[in-house]
Design a protein around this motif. Structure first.
Motif, PDB file in Angstrom:
ATOM      1  N   GLN A 164       0.706  -1.157   0.045  1.00 17.43           N
ATOM      2  CA  GLN A 164      -0.068  -0.115  -0.086  1.00 17.43           C
ATOM      3  C   GLN A 164       0.831   1.237   0.267  1.00 17.43           C
ATOM      4  O   GLN A 164       0.460   2.171  -0.696  1.00 17.43           O
ATOM      5  N   THR A 165       2.034   1.396   0.491  1.00 20.44           N
ATOM      6  CA  THR A 165       2.948   2.352   0.548  1.00 20.44           C
ATOM      7  C   THR A 165       3.539   2.699  -0.878  1.00 20.44           C
ATOM      8  O   THR A 165       3.759   3.874  -1.330  1.00 20.44           O
ATOM      9  N   ILE A 166       3.804   1.384  -1.658  1.00 22.11           N
ATOM     10  CA  ILE A 166       4.103   1.427  -2.794  1.00 22.11           C
ATOM     11  C   ILE A 166       2.991   2.386  -3.734  1.00 22.11           C
ATOM     12  O   ILE A 166       3.394   3.277  -4.554  1.00 22.11           O
ATOM     13  N   TYR A 167       1.739   2.043  -3.394  1.00 24.70           N
ATOM     14  CA  TYR A 167       0.816   2.769  -4.071  1.00 24.70           C
ATOM     15  C   TYR A 167       0.523   4.326  -3.767  1.00 24.70           C
ATOM     16  O   TYR A 167       0.323   5.150  -4.507  1.00 24.70           O
ATOM     17  N   ALA A 168       0.610   4.305  -2.522  1.00 22.56           N
ATOM     18  CA  ALA A 168       0.650   5.829  -1.880  1.00 22.56           C
ATOM     19  C   ALA A 168       1.787   6.829  -2.579  1.00 22.56           C
ATOM     20  O   ALA A 168       1.517   7.907  -2.942  1.00 22.56           O
ATOM     21  N   ASN A 169       3.026   6.056  -2.660  1.00 29.17           N
ATOM     22  CA  ASN A 169       3.913   6.933  -3.339  1.00 29.17           C
ATOM     23  C   ASN A 169       3.987   7.093  -4.804  1.00 29.17           C
ATOM     24  O   ASN A 169       4.534   7.742  -5.194  1.00 29.17           O
ATOM     25  N   ALA A 170       3.007   6.489  -5.221  1.00 25.20           N
ATOM     26  CA  ALA A 170       2.632   6.565  -6.623  1.00 25.20           C
ATOM     27  C   ALA A 170       1.431   7.581  -6.781  1.00 25.20           C
ATOM     28  O   ALA A 170       0.923   7.636  -8.070  1.00 25.20           O
ATOM     29  N   TRP A 171       1.113   8.150  -5.645  1.00 23.25           N
ATOM     30  CA  TRP A 171       0.042   9.152  -5.797  1.00 23.25           C
ATOM     31  C   TRP A 171      -1.431   8.333  -6.030  1.00 23.25           C
ATOM     32  O   TRP A 171      -2.323   9.060  -6.601  1.00 23.25           O
ATOM     33  N   MET A 172      -1.612   7.196  -5.470  1.00 27.83           N
ATOM     34  CA  MET A 172      -2.662   6.428  -5.420  1.00 27.83           C
ATOM     35  C   MET A 172      -3.165   6.930  -4.055  1.00 27.83           C
ATOM     36  O   MET A 172      -2.587   6.972  -3.044  1.00 27.83           O
ATOM     37  N   LEU A 173      -4.529   6.654  -3.701  1.00 26.93           N
ATOM     38  CA  LEU A 173      -5.002   6.697  -2.519  1.00 26.93           C
ATOM     39  C   LEU A 173      -5.065   5.214  -1.894  1.00 26.93           C
ATOM     40  O   LEU A 173      -5.867   4.548  -2.265  1.00 26.93           O
ATOM     41  N   PRO A 174      -4.227   5.108  -0.878  1.00 24.24           N
ATOM     42  CA  PRO A 174      -4.165   3.680  -0.098  1.00 24.24           C
ATOM     43  C   PRO A 174      -5.261   3.327   0.600  1.00 24.24           C
ATOM     44  O   PRO A 174      -5.916   4.465   1.154  1.00 24.24           O
ATOM     45  N   VAL A 175      -5.548   2.204   0.965  1.00 30.96           N
ATOM     46  CA  VAL A 175      -6.827   1.948   1.799  1.00 30.96           C
ATOM     47  C   VAL A 175      -6.228   1.448   3.119  1.00 30.96           C
ATOM     48  O   VAL A 175      -7.273   1.300   3.987  1.00 30.96           O
ATOM     49  N   VAL A 176      -5.062   1.396   3.266  1.00 29.71           N
ATOM     50  CA  VAL A 176      -4.344   0.878   4.560  1.00 29.71           C
ATOM     51  C   VAL A 176      -3.909   2.225   5.156  1.00 29.71           C
ATOM     52  O   VAL A 176      -3.155   2.943   4.627  1.00 29.71           O
ATOM     53  N   GLY A 177      -4.267   2.632   6.527  1.00 28.89           N
ATOM     54  CA  GLY A 177      -3.874   3.796   7.047  1.00 28.89           C
ATOM     55  C   GLY A 177      -2.506   3.999   7.467  1.00 28.89           C
ATOM     56  O   GLY A 177      -2.063   5.039   7.174  1.00 28.89           O
ATOM     57  N   ALA A 178      -1.662   2.962   7.632  1.00 24.40           N
ATOM     58  CA  ALA A 178      -0.390   3.174   8.203  1.00 24.40           C
ATOM     59  C   ALA A 178       0.368   3.704   6.880  1.00 24.40           C
ATOM     60  O   ALA A 178       1.443   4.144   6.871  1.00 24.40           O
ATOM     61  N   ALA A 179      -0.094   3.072   5.543  1.00 25.56           N
ATOM     62  CA  ALA A 179       0.499   3.298   4.306  1.00 25.56           C
ATOM     63  C   ALA A 179       0.429   4.827   4.017  1.00 25.56           C
ATOM     64  O   ALA A 179       1.411   5.393   3.293  1.00 25.56           O
ATOM     65  N   ALA A 180      -0.865   5.372   4.301  1.00 24.42           N
ATOM     66  CA  ALA A 180      -1.017   6.887   4.139  1.00 24.42           C
ATOM     67  C   ALA A 180      -0.039   7.603   4.926  1.00 24.42           C
ATOM     68  O   ALA A 180       0.647   8.738   4.504  1.00 24.42           O
ATOM     69  N   ASP A 181       0.070   7.201   6.049  1.00 29.08           N
ATOM     70  CA  ASP A 181       1.290   7.751   6.872  1.00 29.08           C
ATOM     71  C   ASP A 181       2.699   7.890   6.567  1.00 29.08           C
ATOM     72  O   ASP A 181       3.471   8.627   6.888  1.00 29.08           O
ATOM     73  N   HIS A 182       2.872   6.769   5.798  1.00 28.65           N
ATOM     74  CA  HIS A 182       4.339   6.599   5.291  1.00 28.65           C
ATOM     75  C   HIS A 182       4.597   7.028   3.929  1.00 28.65           C
ATOM     76  O   HIS A 182       5.712   6.934   3.536  1.00 28.65           O
ATOM     77  N   ALA A 183       3.547   7.752   3.510  1.00 28.68           N
ATOM     78  CA  ALA A 183       3.677   8.487   2.039  1.00 28.68           C
ATOM     79  C   ALA A 183       4.723   9.410   1.998  1.00 28.68           C
ATOM     80  O   ALA A 183       5.049  10.055   2.979  1.00 28.68           O
ATOM     81  N   SER A 184       5.324   9.523   0.934  1.00 29.72           N
ATOM     82  CA  SER A 184       6.476  10.637   0.720  1.00 29.72           C
ATOM     83  C   SER A 184       5.835  11.801   0.522  1.00 29.72           C
ATOM     84  O   SER A 184       4.666  12.221   0.457  1.00 29.72           O
ATOM     85  N   PRO A 185       6.882  12.945   0.877  1.00 35.21           N
ATOM     86  CA  PRO A 185       6.162  14.408   0.859  1.00 35.21           C
ATOM     87  C   PRO A 185       5.409  14.850  -0.285  1.00 35.21           C
ATOM     88  O   PRO A 185       4.532  15.383  -0.134  1.00 35.21           O
ATOM     89  N   ASP A 186       6.129  14.554  -1.515  1.00 33.18           N
ATOM     90  CA  ASP A 186       5.432  14.959  -2.690  1.00 33.18           C
ATOM     91  C   ASP A 186       4.028  14.264  -3.042  1.00 33.18           C
ATOM     92  O   ASP A 186       3.223  14.630  -3.831  1.00 33.18           O
ATOM     93  N   ALA A 187       3.815  13.119  -2.174  1.00 28.62           N
ATOM     94  CA  ALA A 187       2.661  12.250  -2.345  1.00 28.62           C
ATOM     95  C   ALA A 187       1.413  12.451  -1.445  1.00 28.62           C
ATOM     96  O   ALA A 187       0.320  12.108  -1.474  1.00 28.62           O
ATOM     97  N   LYS A 188       1.903  13.311  -0.388  1.00 28.44           N
ATOM     98  CA  LYS A 188       0.857  13.691   0.661  1.00 28.44           C
ATOM     99  C   LYS A 188      -0.466  14.465   0.197  1.00 28.44           C
ATOM    100  O   LYS A 188      -1.433  14.289   0.620  1.00 28.44           O
ATOM    101  N   ALA A 189      -0.152  15.436  -0.643  1.00 28.78           N
ATOM    102  CA  ALA A 189      -1.485  15.938  -1.297  1.00 28.78           C
ATOM    103  C   ALA A 189      -2.306  15.095  -2.262  1.00 28.78           C
ATOM    104  O   ALA A 189      -3.469  15.345  -1.919  1.00 28.78           O
ATOM    105  N   PHE A 190      -1.692  13.830  -2.560  1.00 33.91           N
ATOM    106  CA  PHE A 190      -2.664  13.239  -3.479  1.00 33.91           C
ATOM    107  C   PHE A 190      -3.362  12.126  -2.524  1.00 33.91           C
ATOM    108  O   PHE A 190      -4.479  11.781  -2.700  1.00 33.91           O
ATOM    109  N   VAL A 191      -2.514  11.695  -1.668  1.00 32.77           N
ATOM    110  CA  VAL A 191      -3.154  10.559  -0.582  1.00 32.77           C
ATOM    111  C   VAL A 191      -4.285  11.052   0.252  1.00 32.77           C
ATOM    112  O   VAL A 191      -5.148  10.397   0.380  1.00 32.77           O
ATOM    113  N   ASN A 192      -4.203  12.536   0.351  1.00 33.85           N
ATOM    114  CA  ASN A 192      -5.338  13.051   1.416  1.00 33.85           C
ATOM    115  C   ASN A 192      -6.230  14.118   0.354  1.00 33.85           C
ATOM    116  O   ASN A 192      -6.736  14.796   0.930  1.00 33.85           O
ATOM    117  N   ALA A 193      -6.374  13.803  -0.920  1.00 34.12           N
ATOM    118  CA  ALA A 193      -7.238  14.771  -1.844  1.00 34.12           C
ATOM    119  C   ALA A 193      -8.605  14.557  -1.466  1.00 34.12           C
ATOM    120  O   ALA A 193      -8.974  13.663  -1.085  1.00 34.12           O
TER     121      ALA A 193
END
Length: 334
Positions: free
Chosen positions: A282-311
Motif C-alpha cells: 500500500q505504501t508503494i501505491y501511496a508513493n505513486a500518488w494513489m489513495l491507499p486503503v491501509v492507514g499506515a501506508a498513508a502515514d508513510h507516504a513521501s512528501p510529494d505524495a501527501k497532497a494526493f493521498v489526502n485529496a
C-alpha cells in the motif's frame, strides 16, 4: 453446572491467536505448493502494480501471471471464460461498480475467505462479503505548464469551459465504459447538467490511450488532458506537466480485489490479496500518488505524495446511473 457449561461453550467459540496463525501458515504453505497465481487486472501497465507483483514473487517464491485489460474488456473476458467453464484466473482487480454488476448478472466470484490484513483497512474502507478494497483511483486535470499560464491554471472544473480552451482539451472518451464516463457521470451529479453541456461545446478531442495521452500533453500537443489519474503522472517527473486537483474535489473509482469462482490456485489467491493489503504494498501505491486503503501506508507516504493521498474526493460513479450517463454522453457527443 449450567454456568460452567455456558462458559465452556463460549470458550469453544474463541479461536486462540496461535490457532489463527497456524491456520494462516497452512494457507501460505498451500499457496507455495500451488506455485502460481493468475491476476486479472486493469492497471494499464502501471509500474507500481508491477512492483507489488515483484515483491510478492520475491517474498513467497510464487510466480504471478498478469492479464492487463481495460475495464470493459476485462469484465467480458471473465464473463465468457466463466460461462464456458474455463476457470483460468484466480484474482480480479476491478472497479467496485464492476464487482456489483458481476454479482447482479452472474456467478463469477466467490465469497471472500479470511484475509488477515483486512483488519488494517482505514475508514471508510471495509471488506465486503465478496470483495475487499484494493486502492482508490482519483482523477484530476493535467496541464502542460509551458502552455498554461499561472493565471489560467484551472482551479475549478468549471474553468475548463473557458472559451480559450475550445478545441484544446484532450480527453478520455466519455461515451464508453471507462474513466472518461466515470468523470462525466460524477461531474454531472456534482456540477449539474449545464457543466457537461458547456464542456461538450468545447469540442474536446477523444482518445482511449490514457498513458500515451498524458505524454501527448507533456510533448505540447494539447495544453490540457482530462481525467488525469494521479498515479499516471508520477512517472512523468521532470516533464512540463502538473496535476491539478480542482476545488470541488477529484472524481474517483474504488478498485476492489476478489477471488474468481473455481480459482485454480485458491490459496495463492488469498495470499496475493493479503500481500496487496500489506503496509509495504500500500505504501508503494501511496508513493505513486494513489489513495491507499491501509492507514499506515498513508502515514508513510513521501512528501510529494501527501497532497494526493489526502485529496478531497468526489464519487465514485454509481452502477445504477451508468445506462443513463452513457446515453447522455452519446447524446452530447454524437
Amino acid at each position: 453446572m449450567a454456568k460452567v457449561a455456558f462458559v465452556a461453550c463460549l470458550a469453544g467459540l474463541i479461536v486462540p491467536a496461535h490457532a489463527e496463525d497456524a491456520s494462516w501458515d497452512a494457507v501460505v504453505s498451500a499457496a507455495k505448493k500451488e506455485g502460481k497465481v493468475v491476476v486479472y487486472n486493469m492497471t494499464l501497465g502501471a509500474p507500481y502494480f508491477k512492483d507489488v507483483l515483484k515483491s510478492f514473487e520475491s517474498k513467497y517464491g510464487i510466480s504471478v501471471e498478469s492479464l492487463d485489460l481495460r475495464a470493459s474488456e476485462l469484465a467480458e473476458r471473465i464473463r465468457t471464460e466463466q460461462a464456458a467453464g474455463r476457470f483460468l484466473g484466480d484474482v480480479e482487480m476491478i472497479s467496485s461498480t464492476m464487482i456489483e454488476e458481476q454479482l447482479q448478472n452472474g456467478d463469477y466470484i466467490q465469497k471472500l475467505p479470511q484475509i488477515p490484513n483486512t483488519a488494517n483497512l482505514r475508514a471508510p474502507f471495509k471488506a465486503g462479503e465478496f470483495s475487499v478494497p484494493a486502492f482508490n483511483q482519483p482523477m484530476g486535470i493535467l496541464i502542460n505548464t509551458r502552455m498554461v499560464k499561472d493565471d489560467d491554471i484551472p482551479k475549478s472544473w468549471s474553468d475548463l469551459n473557458n472559451p480559450k480552451w475550445k478545441g484544446k482539451i484532450l480527453s478520455d472518451d466519455m461515451r464508453p465504459l471507462g474513466s472518461g464516463n466515470a468523470m462525466f457521470s460524477i461531474l454531472e451529479k456534482t456540477m449539474g447538467s449545464e457543466f457537461n453541456e458547456k464542456l461538450a461545446e468545447q469540442k474536446p478531442v477523444f482518445s482511449r490511450d490514457m498513458r500515451n495521452d498524458a505524454r501527448r500533453v507533456a510533448r505540447g500537443e494539447y495544453p490540457i488532458y482530462i481525467p488525469q489519474i494521479f498515479a499516471f503522472t508520477s512517472d512523468l517527473k521532470g516533464l512540463p506537466v502538473k496535476v491539478i486537483i480542482p476545488k470541488e474535489g477529484a472524481p474517483t473509482a474504488e478498485m476492489d480485489l476478489a477471488v474468481l469462482k473455481n480459482a485454480p490456485h485458491p490459496n495463492a489467491a488469498r495470499l496475493f490479496i493479503n500481500h496487496f493489503l500489506s503496509v509495504e504494498s500500500q505504501t508503494i501505491y501511496a508513493n505513486a500518488w494513489m489513495l491507499p486503503v491501509v492507514g499506515a501506508a498513508a502515514d508513510h507516504a513521501s512528501p510529494d505524495a501527501k497532497a494526493f493521498v489526502n485529496a478531497k474526493l468526489l464519487g465514485p460513479a454509481k452502477l445504477a446511473d451508468r445506462p443513463a450517463m452513457m446515453s447522455l454522453a452519446k447524446k452530447l457527443y454524437p
